[in-house]
Motif scaffolding. Structure first.
Motif, PDB file in Angstrom:
ATOM      1  N   MET A   1       0.853  -1.204   0.000  1.00  0.00           N
ATOM      2  CA  MET A   1       0.000   0.000   0.000  1.00  0.00           C
ATOM      3  C   MET A   1       0.886   1.249   0.000  1.00  0.00           C
ATOM      4  SD  MET A   1      -2.694   1.194   2.954  1.00  0.00           S
ATOM      5  CE  MET A   1      -3.634   2.688   2.796  1.00  0.00           C
ATOM      6  N   HIS A   2       0.660   2.113  -0.993  1.00  0.00           N
ATOM      7  CA  HIS A   2       1.448   3.335  -1.065  1.00  0.00           C
ATOM      8  C   HIS A   2       0.962   4.334  -0.007  1.00  0.00           C
ATOM      9  CE1 HIS A   2       3.416   1.783  -4.491  1.00  0.00           C
ATOM     10  NE2 HIS A   2       2.394   1.924  -5.334  1.00  0.00           N
ATOM     11  N   PRO A   3       1.875   5.155   0.511  1.00  0.00           N
ATOM     12  CA  PRO A   3       1.488   6.093   1.572  1.00  0.00           C
ATOM     13  C   PRO A   3       0.772   7.326   1.029  1.00  0.00           C
ATOM     14  CG  PRO A   3       3.787   6.420   1.008  1.00  0.00           C
ATOM     15  CD  PRO A   3       3.317   5.237   0.197  1.00  0.00           C
ATOM     16  N   ILE A   4       0.110   8.031   1.929  1.00  0.00           N
ATOM     17  CA  ILE A   4      -0.289   9.415   1.665  1.00  0.00           C
ATOM     18  C   ILE A   4       0.997  10.238   1.764  1.00  0.00           C
ATOM     19  CG2 ILE A   4      -1.566  11.404   2.539  1.00  0.00           C
ATOM     20  CD1 ILE A   4      -3.607   9.419   3.694  1.00  0.00           C
ATOM     21  N   VAL A   5       1.258  11.060   0.778  1.00  0.00           N
ATOM     22  CA  VAL A   5       2.453  11.911   0.803  1.00  0.00           C
ATOM     23  C   VAL A   5       2.014  13.365   0.950  1.00  0.00           C
ATOM     24  CG1 VAL A   5       4.473  12.723  -0.482  1.00  0.00           C
ATOM     25  CG2 VAL A   5       3.839  10.299  -0.556  1.00  0.00           C
ATOM     26  N   ILE A   6       2.625  14.050   1.887  1.00  0.00           N
ATOM     27  CA  ILE A   6       2.350  15.469   2.120  1.00  0.00           C
ATOM     28  C   ILE A   6       3.640  16.236   1.874  1.00  0.00           C
ATOM     29  CG2 ILE A   6       1.667  17.216   3.816  1.00  0.00           C
ATOM     30  CD1 ILE A   6       0.037  15.049   5.236  1.00  0.00           C
ATOM     31  N   ILE A   7       3.604  17.171   0.933  1.00  0.00           N
ATOM     32  CA  ILE A   7       4.779  18.007   0.667  1.00  0.00           C
ATOM     33  C   ILE A   7       4.605  19.305   1.442  1.00  0.00           C
ATOM     34  CG2 ILE A   7       6.220  19.114  -1.072  1.00  0.00           C
ATOM     35  CD1 ILE A   7       5.125  17.178  -3.138  1.00  0.00           C
ATOM     36  N   GLY A   8       5.405  19.482   2.466  1.00  0.00           N
ATOM     37  CA  GLY A   8       5.325  20.666   3.327  1.00  0.00           C
ATOM     38  C   GLY A   8       5.038  20.290   4.760  1.00  0.00           C
ATOM     39  N   THR A   9       5.801  20.860   5.693  1.00  0.00           N
ATOM     40  CA  THR A   9       5.614  20.568   7.122  1.00  0.00           C
ATOM     41  C   THR A   9       5.278  21.823   7.918  1.00  0.00           C
ATOM     42  OG1 THR A   9       8.005  20.786   7.511  1.00  0.00           O
ATOM     43  CG2 THR A   9       7.151  18.560   7.100  1.00  0.00           C
ATOM     44  N   GLY A  10       4.726  22.834   7.239  1.00  0.00           N
ATOM     45  CA  GLY A  10       4.289  24.030   7.948  1.00  0.00           C
ATOM     46  C   GLY A  10       2.939  23.793   8.617  1.00  0.00           C
ATOM     47  N   LEU A  11       2.238  24.870   8.942  1.00  0.00           N
ATOM     48  CA  LEU A  11       0.948  24.756   9.623  1.00  0.00           C
ATOM     49  C   LEU A  11      -0.039  23.902   8.834  1.00  0.00           C
ATOM     50  CD1 LEU A  11       0.057  28.266  11.130  1.00  0.00           C
ATOM     51  CD2 LEU A  11       0.325  26.120  12.364  1.00  0.00           C
ATOM     52  N   ALA A  12      -0.058  24.069   7.508  1.00  0.00           N
ATOM     53  CA  ALA A  12      -1.023  23.335   6.684  1.00  0.00           C
ATOM     54  C   ALA A  12      -0.726  21.838   6.707  1.00  0.00           C
ATOM     55  CB  ALA A  12      -1.013  23.869   5.254  1.00  0.00           C
ATOM     56  N   GLY A  13       0.510  21.470   6.452  1.00  0.00           N
ATOM     57  CA  GLY A  13       0.871  20.060   6.446  1.00  0.00           C
ATOM     58  C   GLY A  13       0.729  19.419   7.809  1.00  0.00           C
ATOM     59  N   PHE A  14       1.237  20.093   8.828  1.00  0.00           N
ATOM     60  CA  PHE A  14       1.194  19.530  10.175  1.00  0.00           C
ATOM     61  C   PHE A  14      -0.243  19.350  10.662  1.00  0.00           C
ATOM     62  CE2 PHE A  14       0.846  20.254  14.756  1.00  0.00           C
ATOM     63  CZ  PHE A  14       1.557  19.159  15.224  1.00  0.00           C
ATOM     64  N   ASN A  15      -1.085  20.345  10.446  1.00  0.00           N
ATOM     65  CA  ASN A  15      -2.460  20.240  10.945  1.00  0.00           C
ATOM     66  C   ASN A  15      -3.282  19.218  10.169  1.00  0.00           C
ATOM     67  OD1 ASN A  15      -3.174  22.107  13.282  1.00  0.00           O
ATOM     68  ND2 ASN A  15      -1.881  23.403  11.997  1.00  0.00           N
ATOM     69  N   THR A  16      -2.954  18.995   8.908  1.00  0.00           N
ATOM     70  CA  THR A  16      -3.619  17.931   8.163  1.00  0.00           C
ATOM     71  C   THR A  16      -3.292  16.574   8.788  1.00  0.00           C
ATOM     72  OG1 THR A  16      -3.560  19.224   6.118  1.00  0.00           O
ATOM     73  CG2 THR A  16      -3.864  16.844   5.896  1.00  0.00           C
ATOM     74  N   VAL A  17      -2.026  16.375   9.118  1.00  0.00           N
ATOM     75  CA  VAL A  17      -1.620  15.123   9.778  1.00  0.00           C
ATOM     76  C   VAL A  17      -2.306  14.980  11.134  1.00  0.00           C
ATOM     77  CG1 VAL A  17       0.329  13.976  10.926  1.00  0.00           C
ATOM     78  CG2 VAL A  17       0.578  14.850   8.604  1.00  0.00           C
ATOM     79  N   LYS A  18      -2.291  16.048  11.895  1.00  0.00           N
ATOM     80  CA  LYS A  18      -2.887  16.025  13.234  1.00  0.00           C
ATOM     81  C   LYS A  18      -4.363  15.644  13.173  1.00  0.00           C
ATOM     82  CE  LYS A  18      -3.538  19.167  17.188  1.00  0.00           C
ATOM     83  NZ  LYS A  18      -3.327  20.567  17.638  1.00  0.00           N
ATOM     84  N   GLU A  19      -5.111  16.255  12.239  1.00  0.00           N
ATOM     85  CA  GLU A  19      -6.541  15.962  12.104  1.00  0.00           C
ATOM     86  C   GLU A  19      -6.775  14.558  11.543  1.00  0.00           C
ATOM     87  OE1 GLU A  19      -9.015  17.785  13.229  1.00  0.00           O
ATOM     88  OE2 GLU A  19      -7.695  19.397  13.909  1.00  0.00           O
ATOM     89  N   LEU A 273      -3.863  22.831   0.058  1.00  0.00           N
ATOM     90  CA  LEU A 273      -4.466  23.689   1.079  1.00  0.00           C
ATOM     91  C   LEU A 273      -3.437  24.673   1.608  1.00  0.00           C
ATOM     92  CD1 LEU A 273      -4.881  21.942   4.568  1.00  0.00           C
ATOM     93  CD2 LEU A 273      -3.221  21.216   2.838  1.00  0.00           C
ATOM     94  N   GLY A 274      -3.936  25.657   2.359  1.00  0.00           N
ATOM     95  CA  GLY A 274      -3.049  26.649   2.955  1.00  0.00           C
ATOM     96  C   GLY A 274      -2.713  27.771   1.994  1.00  0.00           C
ATOM     97  N   ASP A 275      -1.542  28.369   2.198  1.00  0.00           N
ATOM     98  CA  ASP A 275      -1.164  29.568   1.455  1.00  0.00           C
ATOM     99  C   ASP A 275      -0.987  29.334  -0.040  1.00  0.00           C
ATOM    100  OD1 ASP A 275      -1.146  30.675   3.961  1.00  0.00           O
ATOM    101  OD2 ASP A 275       0.981  31.221   3.976  1.00  0.00           O
ATOM    102  N   CYS A 276      -0.767  28.078  -0.455  1.00  0.00           N
ATOM    103  CA  CYS A 276      -0.537  27.805  -1.880  1.00  0.00           C
ATOM    104  C   CYS A 276      -1.831  27.609  -2.662  1.00  0.00           C
ATOM    105  CB  CYS A 276       0.361  26.580  -2.059  1.00  0.00           C
ATOM    106  SG  CYS A 276      -0.417  24.992  -1.624  1.00  0.00           S
ATOM    107  N   ALA A 277      -2.948  27.440  -1.962  1.00  0.00           N
ATOM    108  CA  ALA A 277      -4.194  27.017  -2.614  1.00  0.00           C
ATOM    109  C   ALA A 277      -5.114  28.191  -2.947  1.00  0.00           C
ATOM    110  CB  ALA A 277      -4.934  26.031  -1.715  1.00  0.00           C
TER     111      ALA A 277
END
Length: 382
Positions: A1-19, A273-277
């Motif tokens: 099973m391939h992972p979910i990949v998140i590019i970016g560890t700022g507020l947007a990336g971190f809070n997506t993981v947290k939720e 999501l976040g500042d890039c979206a």
């Protein structure tokens, strides 16, 4: 099973993981970041001098701690070479990473004006914790700072650096503080508050060049011929969503990476999501929309497709010399400002042609009326 990949560890990336981890504890997640992956609150970067916080003090968790706490693989110092949407791959300099779903939490780049001069390379911008660390180190033992830009970031840093004991000169060509967010009387209130702290304003001219001066000083040359000497120069002109990676991969972009209300881009299985979206035409580089997006996207990634909604989302500007809360009217709204002013307390209401409240700007003691006014406002994106 391939992972979910998140590019970016700022507020947007971190809070997506947290939720997401509240909903799914096991699905593998890989986070990729070009920096050191430390978790921190970006809004605190323009309050660090007031609170006497170093970069290490502002760090809430190392990459290793985040990985352990949320059962994720955090890969730091990774420069993503591109995305292959057809094969669901993130391209790395010497390899690739297959994904099941991809989240672009790329943030935004600071915009630096086209400056000339032999000291252009020494102009700072502060867009992340590593930038803040370098900026703070450069200010050790120094006394004076020139800030280019009198918008949200420029005014917050002017207040913060003044509280930290620095003499600040601020250059803003549009003639007043926060010109894109506030009506003139509210801008003037903020200006007075900052001036009382000792901030010197240079309204009207543009910065043209930054040169080396005598005794290690930097000289900022303005378009009216005047020159400002300071120890350090900070550019705080504004932000531009990072869209190049998405654009090169064939995703649709405009001001930001275009998404629907589920935050899905034009490519299957890729979200932003976040500042890039740019979500249904909205580019909102603020914390409240980001948090709402992270909650909705976490549900979608976990299999429950969820549309994000933006309610009334006021922006608090960290200028304690003159507190400000603003809730801008939707872009293109027609109406007029109704302003009541008493010193640095300004209550400015933006009303439509039918008298309905579409936005507001509050300064000084008027910020206490925020909650009452929020009840009258329409949602940004229901």
């Amino acid at each position: 099973m391939h992972p979910i990949v998140i590019i970016g560890t700022g507020l947007a990336g971190f809070n997506t993981v947290k939720e997401f981890r509240k909903l799914d504890k096991e699905t593998p997640i890989v986070m990729l970041t070009a920096d050191d992956g430390r978790n921190y609150s970006k809004p605190m970067l323009s309050a660090g001098f007031t609170k006497e916080k170093t970069a290490d003090d502002l760090c809430m968790a190392t990459a290793e701690k985040v990985a352990e706490q949320f059962n994720v693989d955090v890969r730091t110092g990774v420069h993503v070479a591109g995305i292959d949407p057809d094969n669901k791959r993130v391209l790395l300099p010497d390899d690739h990473l297959d994904y099941s779903q991809l989240v672009l939490a790329l943030g935004a780049d600071t915009w630096t004006p086209p400056l000339e001069g032999d000291a252009v390379g020494e102009v700072f911008s502060v867009n992340d914790l590593m930038d803040y660390s370098k900026f703070r180190a450069a200010l050790e033992g120094k006394k004076t700072v020139t800030i280019l830009g009198g918008g949200l970031i420029g005014c917050e840093f002017a207040n913060d650096l003044s509280n930290g004991g620095y003499q600040v000169s601020l250059v803003e060509p549009m003639g007043r503080c926060l010109p894109l967010l506030l009506p003139e009387p509210a801008s003037e209130a903020v200006g007075r508050g900052l001036a009382d702290l000792g901030v010197t304003f240079h309204f009207g001219p543009l910065a043209k060049a930054v040169h080396h001066g005598d005794n290690g000083a930097l000289v900022t040359e303005l378009s009216d011929g005047s020159q400002l000497e300071s120890d350090v120069v900070l550019s705080a002109i504004g932000l531009r969503p990072r869209i190049e990676m998405a654009k090169e991969a064939g995703l649709k972009t405009n001001r930001g990476i275009l998404t629907d209300k589920t935050l899905r881009t034009s490519a299957e299985g890729i979200y932003a999501l976040g500042d890039c979206a740019e979500v249904q035409g909205h580019v909102l580089p603020y914390v409240l929309p980001l948090m709402a997006s992270a909650r909705a996207l976490a549900k979608t990634l976990a299999g429950d497709t969820t549309e994000v909604s933006y309610g009334v989302m006021p922006v608090t500007i960290k200028t304690p010399a003159c507190p400000v809360v603003v809730c801008p009217a939707a872009e293109g709204s027609e109406g007029d400002w109704d302003v009541e002013a008493d010193g640095n307390t300004v209550k400015a209401l933006f009303r439509g042609k039918d008298g309905s409240l579409l936005g507001y700007a509050l300064t000084g003691d008027a910020v206490s009326e925020k909650m009452k006014l929020n009840k009258e406002l329409p949602a940004i994106m229901p």
